[in-house]
Scaffold this active site. Structure first.
Site, PDB file in Angstrom:
ATOM      1  N   HIS A 196       3.975   6.285  13.495  1.00  0.00           N
ATOM      2  CA  HIS A 196       2.527   6.510  13.546  1.00  0.00           C
ATOM      3  C   HIS A 196       2.154   7.238  14.833  1.00  0.00           C
ATOM      4  CE1 HIS A 196       1.883   3.796  10.130  1.00  0.00           C
ATOM      5  NE2 HIS A 196       0.662   4.288  10.095  1.00  0.00           N
TER       6      HIS A 196
ATOM      7  N   TYR B  52     -11.748  14.158  24.972  1.00  0.00           N
ATOM      8  CA  TYR B  52     -12.941  14.662  25.647  1.00  0.00           C
ATOM      9  C   TYR B  52     -12.736  14.643  27.165  1.00  0.00           C
ATOM     10  CZ  TYR B  52     -17.796  14.710  27.282  1.00  0.00           C
ATOM     11  OH  TYR B  52     -18.963  15.008  27.931  1.00  0.00           O
TER      12      TYR B  52
ATOM     13  N   TRP C 105       0.828  -1.212   0.000  1.00  0.00           N
ATOM     14  CA  TRP C 105       0.000   0.000   0.000  1.00  0.00           C
ATOM     15  C   TRP C 105       0.855   1.253   0.000  1.00  0.00           C
ATOM     16  CZ3 TRP C 105      -1.438   4.289   2.937  1.00  0.00           C
ATOM     17  CH2 TRP C 105      -0.817   4.433   4.181  1.00  0.00           C
ATOM     18  N   ASN C 106       2.104   1.178   0.532  1.00  0.00           N
ATOM     19  CA  ASN C 106       2.962   2.361   0.600  1.00  0.00           C
ATOM     20  C   ASN C 106       4.356   1.929   0.178  1.00  0.00           C
ATOM     21  OD1 ASN C 106       4.568   4.499   1.357  1.00  0.00           O
ATOM     22  ND2 ASN C 106       3.388   4.959   3.202  1.00  0.00           N
ATOM     23  N   ILE C 107       4.581   1.927  -1.132  1.00  0.00           N
ATOM     24  CA  ILE C 107       5.840   1.388  -1.648  1.00  0.00           C
ATOM     25  C   ILE C 107       7.039   2.243  -1.238  1.00  0.00           C
ATOM     26  CG2 ILE C 107       7.104   0.954  -3.810  1.00  0.00           C
ATOM     27  CD1 ILE C 107       5.245  -1.283  -3.136  1.00  0.00           C
ATOM     28  N   PRO C 108       6.973   3.590  -1.249  1.00  0.00           N
ATOM     29  CA  PRO C 108       8.161   4.347  -0.826  1.00  0.00           C
ATOM     30  C   PRO C 108       8.636   3.942   0.565  1.00  0.00           C
ATOM     31  CG  PRO C 108       6.624   5.810  -1.900  1.00  0.00           C
ATOM     32  CD  PRO C 108       5.927   4.492  -1.774  1.00  0.00           C
ATOM     33  N   VAL C 109       7.727   3.862   1.540  1.00  0.00           N
ATOM     34  CA  VAL C 109       8.128   3.494   2.902  1.00  0.00           C
ATOM     35  C   VAL C 109       8.563   2.029   2.945  1.00  0.00           C
ATOM     36  CG1 VAL C 109       7.227   3.039   5.212  1.00  0.00           C
ATOM     37  CG2 VAL C 109       6.833   5.258   4.135  1.00  0.00           C
ATOM     38  N   HIS C 110       7.833   1.168   2.232  1.00  0.00           N
ATOM     39  CA  HIS C 110       8.202  -0.253   2.225  1.00  0.00           C
ATOM     40  C   HIS C 110       9.616  -0.437   1.693  1.00  0.00           C
ATOM     41  CE1 HIS C 110       8.225  -4.512   1.609  1.00  0.00           C
ATOM     42  NE2 HIS C 110       8.342  -4.366   0.308  1.00  0.00           N
TER      43      HIS C 110
ATOM     44  N   TYR D   1      15.509  -3.751   7.163  1.00  0.00           N
ATOM     45  CA  TYR D   1      15.363  -5.200   7.074  1.00  0.00           C
ATOM     46  C   TYR D   1      16.619  -5.873   6.505  1.00  0.00           C
ATOM     47  CZ  TYR D   1      12.959  -9.644   6.212  1.00  0.00           C
ATOM     48  OH  TYR D   1      12.599 -10.959   6.211  1.00  0.00           O
TER      49      TYR D   1
END
Lengths: 478, 478
Positions: free
Chosen positions: A411, A473, A373-378, A386
């Protein structure tokens, strides 16, 4: 219409393919008078072979042995009409909710309010100032790399230097945001930019380090292979020559997080492509803003009470109610950022690699989703966390957990600091992906895997959002 | 997970199929250093060909020229994951509505209430009595056909006789229902049974009439063809021999509306098939009842006010809110009646033709839908209205309109009489199908046609239902 009626009628009498299976069940059937091979008029008990014009031939067969389509024995598999039905029911159910919303609240969308909000006190834009100031870190990195190239500092010193520099780089926005206590959205935007810059500068320093190592190795092996011949081919893109400000700034703007000495480039800029992506960017951003203001904000306001009362039924109802607009906005956000915006930047910079995402929608395992879903970060995580860990003899599981941990950290960083609330809900949401990922791997993917991937996307996000809203809240109103 | 990471990483470097299109745009590219045919290590600017174990080779390509999947130039077409997403979103949105309903009303389903309702005053069951009495019409038809066969009465007399008999047959339940003013649901059930009987007896009389005509024609042409040889083959199923009560009652119970002298029969009764269909019949009928009681009834109660105030926004909201459970119940009802019940009866009677419906879900025109969702009625209309009219030189359009008119009449008959309200909403709903049908024919079907078919199903039914509910409310409560 009439012609079709006739055609449909003929189908009754012609032996159709579907009718085959039940006939197979029947023995060479004395009980069934109509065999497919005998469809022309055969052995009529009363008919005379001469058709009177005004009478219907009484023996013309109306029924024939055949299975219902829903019976598995019919072999029927074409249910594509139900896809249209499910999409229509989706539109009808949510169109109804949207109508209910408008009846209840009227039109809440007001772009002028956004504008006045954004332009409020334009001489005190702390986040914009921070973005401009971030260039300092780019310059420091650049000049430090030049010094490293010339051998002024050792690699060991570089490791210490970069640890301090990147801590400062990621720490400065935290201090400013917590001090200013401004708009959380603008703060989150500014901090996202700092995170992107950090990832890029890390990659830049890492690749240049590899180049220095390779240079040393080349010097040692100089006699074995004729490197210098190759080096002369295109001098601009070889190691020390790449250390220019223009090369670094091209990378800082390029839609990738992984530094390379030479990026693939496209031959030109397609104007219509740029205009299309620009229109998507502007139009869909407006839609995202409108949906948030009209749909999400009233929902969150109404969610305060049930969450503080901790009534389970109501809580689930709120999560499910938030799930639909939240997921819709996530899909739009994905398209705007990863398709429209990154393609726009890439087209303008003539950056040819447009693989910003792969087919994450078909993901049958959680790990495939995070890889697509997020190739740049992957790519960045694979290349700079890795694989280096694997080369340093860590296990695959350890390397995977490290990647998830770094992702969870960022995140949480992008949520907690702008909200000035340290609750770890985003962090837990990310770390939950590890056991889920193992589950889908064990299940072996398939359609069930795809459904788990979507469910985790649809449900985990609104749960985390409602947790933050609830805590916000409690913090501000009780 | 790790192995997949490696695989995913390899994909970066191997020239993938998807990447082809953007490369075609590029000239034989001096700007792009990586050509697919040169993917193994080639002309490295700094690398020495000997990989040091702990360093990442700085020139190993990370980027390659390729399009984003959403760009049409990528040629990507696999979006099947989005089907799962749309089904999940459907479940989530309506699961939320169901939860809201239960929070608001609690559990309203009470099968005991249904039972006590059904068993209320069991010695005065007017509808059950009517069903038993309907056998009189079957007997009258049978003995009249015997008389017709023997030549006692002419065909002209038969036309008059049947006109009166069928008027009585369809009129009797009207008189009883309007007089008794009982439960509309039971009355509608009884009247449906009368309509089915009418269609069957009409077909029986029509086919026997054809047989008589064929016999006369055969007598005239006796010299030309050797009919009697054929007649001797299976005497039970030739014209006058078919006129037995057992033959007629088999037809009355068989899951078809079209009489034939000899029906195709299956070789035996499959016990597991019977049990499965029976379980579906009981289980899904319960679900339909539960959904109606829990979801439809409160909705209709809440709909009284907005409709009598005629607030347009609220009316649309009500129609859309009713559309979802109404359509769900219609789908279940369809399955229970046309698959479970008719297959159950057919299996017990060893009736081999199980084509009770065709693939109406793929219908791309309204006319295809009406030809496929209810095959027994479609066959009957085609055989006993459309084709006889065509043979009598009516135009196709006239014959089609006649079929729609008869269908609309019976829809209205089965709604207005039990409710004792003559409003023509069901009739208008049916007659609206004619222009819609012409529209989808002009459009040439396709996906848009399928969507119109579904929309007309999803929206027209709840509109008609709410119209009746509104009028019922005005009639009884204002």
């Amino acid at each position: 219409m009439g012609t079709e009626s006739d055609r449909a009628d003929n189908q009754h009498h012609s032996p159709s393919k579907r009718a085959g299976s039940i006939r197979k069940r029947l023995p060479s059937s004395t009980s069934s008078p109509r065999q497919p091979q005998a469809s022309p008029p055969k052995s009529p008990p009363v008919d005379i072979g001469v058709k009177t014009p005004n009478q219907y031939p009484p023996d013309r067969p109306i029924h024939q042995a055949q299975d219902s389509l829903f019976s598995s024995s019919s072999g029927w598999t074409n249910y594509r009409g139900f896809l249209n039905l499910s999409i229509l029911l989706l539109v009808v159910s949510n169109g109804r909710v949207a109508l209910e919303n408008i009846i209840k609240y009227g039109i809440l969308i007001s772009p002028f309010e956004w504008l006045s909000y954004a332009l409020h006190d334009p001489w005190r834009w702390p986040n914009f100032t921070m973005v401009v100031l971030s260039n300092i870190f780019v310059f420091v990195t650049f000049f430090f790399e030049r010094k490293l190239e010339s051998g002024t500092f050792s690699n060991r010193f570089a490791a210490w230097f970069y640890s301090i520099l990147f801590t400062l780089h990621l720490g400065a926005p935290v201090v400013v945001t917590l001090h200013v206590q401004g708009n959380p959205f603008f703060a989150a935007g500014m901090m996202s930019l700092y995170v992107v810059e950090f990832l890029k500068l890390f990659s830049y320093a890492h690749v240049n380090y590899w180049c220095r190592c390779a240079r040393i190795a080349a010097a040692e092996n100089q006699t074995k292979s004729p490197v210098n011949l190759a080096t002369k081919k295109d001098d601009r893109y070889t190691y020390p020559n790449n250390l220019t400000l223009s090369n670094l700034y091209y990378f800082m703007f390029a839609p990738t997080l992984c530094y390379e000495l030479k990026f693939p480039r496209s031959p030109g800029i397609r104007k219509t492509f740029v205009i299309k992506r620009l229109c998507e960017l502007v139009g869909l951003s407006f839609v995202v803003g409108a949906l948030s203001q009209q749909w999400i904000v009233p929902l969150l306001k109404n969610s305060m009470q049930p969450f503080s009362d901790m009534n389970l039924g109501h809580c689930i109802e709120r999560v499910l109610k938030l799930a639909i607009p939240n997921h819709l906005i996530w899909l739009l956000f994905f398209y705007v950022v990863f398709h429209s915006a990154l393609n726009l930047i890439a087209e303008i910079l003539r950056f040819a690699d447009r693989e910003f995402y792969r087919d994450f929608w078909n993901a049958e395992t959680i790990s495939y989703f995070w890889k697509t879903w997020n190739i740049p970060v992957h790519r960045w995580a694979l290349r700079h966390i890795y694989k280096p860990m694997m080369r340093n003899k860590w296990s695959k599981l350890q390397a995977s957990i490290a990647v998830f941990f770094v992702s969870a950290f960022f995140h949480e960083y992008l949520v907690s600091i702008p909200l000035s609330m340290f609750r770890l809900w985003a962090y837990y949401g990310m770390m939950m992906q590890v056991p889920l990922s193992i589950l889908t791997d064990i299940m072996g993917g398939g359609r069930a895997g795809n459904i788990i991937v979507w469910l985790s996307l649809i449900l985990v996000q609104p749960m985390a959002i409602l947790m933050y809203v609830h805590d916000w809240y409690v913090l501000h109103y009780t």
